[in-house]
Design an enzyme around this catalytic site. Sequence first.
Site, mmCIF file in Angstrom:
data_model
loop_
_atom_site.group_PDB
_atom_site.id
_atom_site.type_symbol
_atom_site.label_atom_id
_atom_site.label_comp_id
_atom_site.label_asym_id
_atom_site.label_seq_id
_atom_site.Cartn_x
_atom_site.Cartn_y
_atom_site.Cartn_z
ATOM 1 N N CYS A 1 0.816 -1.227 0.000
ATOM 2 C CA CYS A 1 0.000 0.000 0.000
ATOM 3 C C CYS A 1 0.843 1.268 0.000
ATOM 4 O O CYS A 1 0.348 2.347 -0.328
ATOM 5 C CB CYS A 1 -0.941 0.003 1.199
ATOM 6 S SG CYS A 1 -1.993 -1.430 1.245
ATOM 7 N N ASN B 1 -9.998 -0.912 -0.426
ATOM 8 C CA ASN B 1 -8.547 -0.768 -0.350
ATOM 9 C C ASN B 1 -7.933 -1.357 -1.626
ATOM 10 O O ASN B 1 -7.990 -2.563 -1.842
ATOM 11 C CB ASN B 1 -8.053 -1.513 0.898
ATOM 12 C CG ASN B 1 -6.545 -1.457 1.065
ATOM 13 O OD1 ASN B 1 -5.822 -0.981 0.191
ATOM 14 N ND2 ASN B 1 -6.064 -1.958 2.191
ATOM 15 N N HIS C 1 -4.009 6.744 2.853
ATOM 16 C CA HIS C 1 -4.289 5.408 2.316
ATOM 17 C C HIS C 1 -5.726 5.034 2.671
ATOM 18 O O HIS C 1 -6.181 5.242 3.799
ATOM 19 C CB HIS C 1 -3.310 4.391 2.914
ATOM 20 C CG HIS C 1 -3.581 2.992 2.477
ATOM 21 N ND1 HIS C 1 -3.873 2.676 1.171
ATOM 22 C CD2 HIS C 1 -3.623 1.826 3.159
ATOM 23 C CE1 HIS C 1 -4.070 1.378 1.069
ATOM 24 N NE2 HIS C 1 -3.940 0.825 2.264
#
Length: 338
Positions: free
Chosen positions: A122, A295, A265
Amino acid sequence: MNDLTQPFKRLPVAVIGTGSYVPERRLTNSDLEKMVNTSNEWILARTGIEERRIAAADETTSDMATSAAKAAIENAGITPEDIDLIIVATITPDTYTPATSCYVQAKIGAVNAAAFDISAACSGFLFGIKTAVQYIGCGQAKTVLVIASEKLSHIVNWEDRSTCVLFGDGSGAAVLQVGTGLDEDPAVLATDIGSDGKLTDLLIVPGGGTAMPTTEVNIHEKLYTLAMRGNEVFRHAVQHMRDSALSLMERTGLTADDIALVVPHQANLRIINAVTQRLGIPPEKVFINLQKYGNTSGAAVAIAFDEARRSDRVKKGDIILLVAFGAGLTWSSAAIRI
Ligand code: ACO
């Protein structure tokens, strides 16, 4: 790892264009209710996610990266021939080798570019931004295309309710070039990256590599899919995103008031709220799109940055603080004046 020590004068670096792409197919929470023992209420309350996008079976990570790249190239007003380096951040490459960036290079016709991939989950997009800043700042490249692209649906265990509700597919990109160095003009003001390899087990695809080669048993036990200790990841995410952003603010002298928008994020609304509260950033200065996409690993902050940059929530000269966290463990942040 930060850019405090500057042994020689670096060139200023700016983001001159961004783009993003998400696949058409939507997978809603109610769709997931039919697949695993979960509920729309649980997913919404625990994560904030309403739906995520799922790539078509024949749609690759480089296909999505190519769409995001083309949008960023158009936004930057350059041609593919202008690009001399392509960096793709991904944990779901088209193939083990060649690098996904090489497929992208061919698909966009960036005939003058070198291309390589980075793997930082990520945090990958901001690891890529930092790498691009070094290349341009040191005079080793003029125009760098950074892309984060993920087909996480390919490595999700669709029978594991604790992970499958979280992830989605998508891609985001940015074009960087030498900046003017003038106040108020676009510039990457500072970047920060970090890793803690003692915590590799918290978020891992254990099988399929040299540590656990692909066997029929491993395939049967789904050891080539994402496994996560969610609670522990959550705790580390809050701590490291806060610390990374704070260190960057301290180094640049930026206060919460100087930051027009935080683009974090997009993993979990509760993580975002905990981090931004600790940074003293009010909710109206936080960009959130996880309800739409879930995500998408490194692509999450890249897509959000593109959407934020194109939105009316920021204007030229504003400073955006990006901050991310992921498997590795890794964390990263960047302060970018647009
Ligand atoms: N639906 C219903 N119940 C569920 C679900 C679900 N989808 N998933 C888990 N549960 C249950 C659990 O089984 C548990 O039940 P139990 O108490 O009977 O055992 C209960 O809900 C609570 O589970 P927790 O794991 O404690 O739930 P938590 O509040 O921690 O939320 C979550 C889980 C959303 C995964 C959270 O921990 C999280 O977001 N972690 C961080 C994930 C992340 O940010 N990853 C980022 C990096 S990703 C990358 O790099 C690719």
